[in-house]
Design a protein around this motif. Sequence first.
Motif: not given
Length: 288
Positions: A121, A256, A259, A263, A277-279, A281
């Motif tokens: 994502k 969570n 992530s 971030r 990405s900021n997510q 996986w």
Amino acid sequence: MRNSITIQSIAEAIRTKRPDLTVEISNTIKNRQTLQGLTIKSPSVNIAPNIYVDAYIEKFHDIDSIASAILNTYEEHKCLNNFNVSDILSKDFILEHITLVMQQESDEPLIKLPNVSERFKGAEAYLAIAGTETDGAFSIKLNPQILASAGLDIEEDNLFERAIDNIRASVEIKSMFETLKQMIALPDGCDEPSPFPENMYVATNKSKMKGASVILCEDVLYDFAKEHNLLDKGFFILPSSTSEVLFVFGDNLDINSLSDMVRSVNDTELDPVDILSNQAWHYVPSKK
């Protein structure tokens, strides 16, 4: 003073210092960021480095210092000979050097590997060619015009598959501690205790450039899971940058919290052009 410094004024200062050089403004879109760049070259050569100026504006306080520093960079990286563009954009060269580069999901018109953002994502992967250590460090985004000129077709020539094969040949996965020892040149026999958890690994390529794309090799992920007895529950992938990712696993980890950590690092420590990405996986292998 900094507010009055523009890329146009920097270019003019460089032209004044070095009237023998051609200086052109060449802005570039890179990972959703528009970078201000200058192309500086001697009229006798046909290729030149693109030098991005924002870091120089941040570091120096006046145009003269900025221009001098950029010229020093030019001298370190200038090309001495003409470059045969037809060679680098030939069919054989492209097939040998084709790769996939990962970056943040974007609207940039690139030749993108389908469905990447569904698995990872916030990220995407596009076709490019990249130079090896022998060829020199470079990357060129591929487009339909380049492929057509080389007589290549995405499907008929299996370009995505060839790119992943090239990536697979350069995969490098090491523990965080082994990576640190390599960075600071500690001897292999060093018996210092690791300051990092044993369940944290760095995945990249041998050049350490644009190495996050190693996660596009399904067998690389599967083999890592198998080696660490993670076939049932899988492991987490942290997009630390476009050049590398982290593989982490453990009973007390959750997507969570990981992530949030990604971030935080992106916001405070990473150049926006390097953000993947900021997510975080979660990879769980398909049953074989």
